[in-house]
Design an enzyme around this catalytic site. Structure first.
Site, mmCIF file in Angstrom:
data_model
loop_
_atom_site.group_PDB
_atom_site.id
_atom_site.type_symbol
_atom_site.label_atom_id
_atom_site.label_comp_id
_atom_site.label_asym_id
_atom_site.label_seq_id
_atom_site.Cartn_x
_atom_site.Cartn_y
_atom_site.Cartn_z
ATOM 1 N N LYS A 55 6.304 3.883 -4.477
ATOM 2 C CA LYS A 55 5.803 3.908 -5.963
ATOM 3 C C LYS A 55 4.559 4.717 -5.505
ATOM 4 O O LYS A 55 4.062 5.760 -6.364
ATOM 5 C CB LYS A 55 5.353 2.667 -6.278
ATOM 6 C CG LYS A 55 4.872 2.657 -7.860
ATOM 7 C CD LYS A 55 4.622 1.203 -8.395
ATOM 8 C CE LYS A 55 3.108 1.145 -8.267
ATOM 9 N NZ LYS A 55 2.921 -0.273 -8.879
ATOM 10 N N ASP A 106 6.638 1.316 -12.414
ATOM 11 C CA ASP A 106 5.840 -0.283 -12.385
ATOM 12 C C ASP A 106 6.486 -1.088 -13.204
ATOM 13 O O ASP A 106 7.791 -0.830 -13.783
ATOM 14 C CB ASP A 106 4.397 0.188 -12.527
ATOM 15 C CG ASP A 106 3.745 0.458 -13.960
ATOM 16 O OD1 ASP A 106 4.863 0.508 -14.781
ATOM 17 O OD2 ASP A 106 2.762 0.339 -14.301
#
Length: 214
Positions: free
Chosen positions: A124, A142
């Site tokens: 991420k 997220d």
């Protein structure tokens, strides 16, 4: 997990997002690719507001890997002690700064494989840096994107990897560059976890969420 929206609907969803916010930006404050990388690493299990508050005094003294190493772990800890897990994060930031100097001539790499080889940098974080730092159409999923994607049918998936693939596979190419920013902002301010603001949602009529609020 709902069904994926069809292509014409997806195109209309992102057309509306783009019309409302043509140039969405992340909310982490940074001055270059290195400070972006550090800010994203610090934001794990912390809010952007909290990270920004801590880094406003940090960037003027440590905006390169070399300056971060000169500041040292204790010096960095002093700046970020208001952030959760600050000791572990300080160790990781110093370690990644050292590797950037030793392996990458002090430059933040533009490949995902190189980025995730750095301490404290996962997929991420790497995707955020690739997108915001290098302009790649990488999708950083997220909790906001995961929620919005599954509620709405924009990018459903059983885990973050599946949602990331759904964005890459189904969002029209002209919207890929900013897709994750639009979705994060939508989840943060409109499609919130407990009380989504469906009355203020610009894609209310296209969304497949069955429990829309009044």
């Amino acid at each position: 997990m709902g069904a994926q929206l069809d292509y014409p609907t997806m195109k209309e969803v992102f057309r509306r997002f783009a019309e409302a916010n043509p140039h969405p930006e992340g909310e982490l404050e940074h001055v270059n690719a290195f400070t972006l990388l550090v800010a994203v690493a610090l934001s794990a299990q912390a809010t952007d507001v909290g990270v920004n508050k801590a880094t406003r005094a940090l960037w003027p003294v440590a905006d390169t890997p070399q300056k971060m190493l000169a500041l040292g772990e204790e010096g960095l800890t002093h700046h970020i002690k208001s952030i959760g897990l600050y000791r572990t994060k300080a160790k990781n930031v110093i370690a990644l700064s050292r590797l950037l100097v030793e392996r990458f001539d002090g430059q933040v790499p533009s490949s995902r494989a190189a980025l995730v080889s750095l301490p404290g940098v996962g997929r991420k974080t790497a995707n955020v840096v690739l997108n915001m730092g290098w302009g790649h159409p990488a999708q950083a999923v997220d909790t906001h994107i995961f929620r919005v994607g599954n509620r709405s049918g924009i990018c459903p998936g059983k885990d973050v990897d599946a949602v990331e693939r759904a964005i890459e596979d189904n969002v029209p190419v002209e919207f890929q560059r900013h897709a994750h920013h639009w979705l994060i902002l939508h989840g943060r301010y409109i499609c919130t976890a407990r009380k989504p603001r469906c009355a203020d949602c610009l894609i209310r009529d296209l969304c497949r969420y069955e429990e829309k609020t009044a």
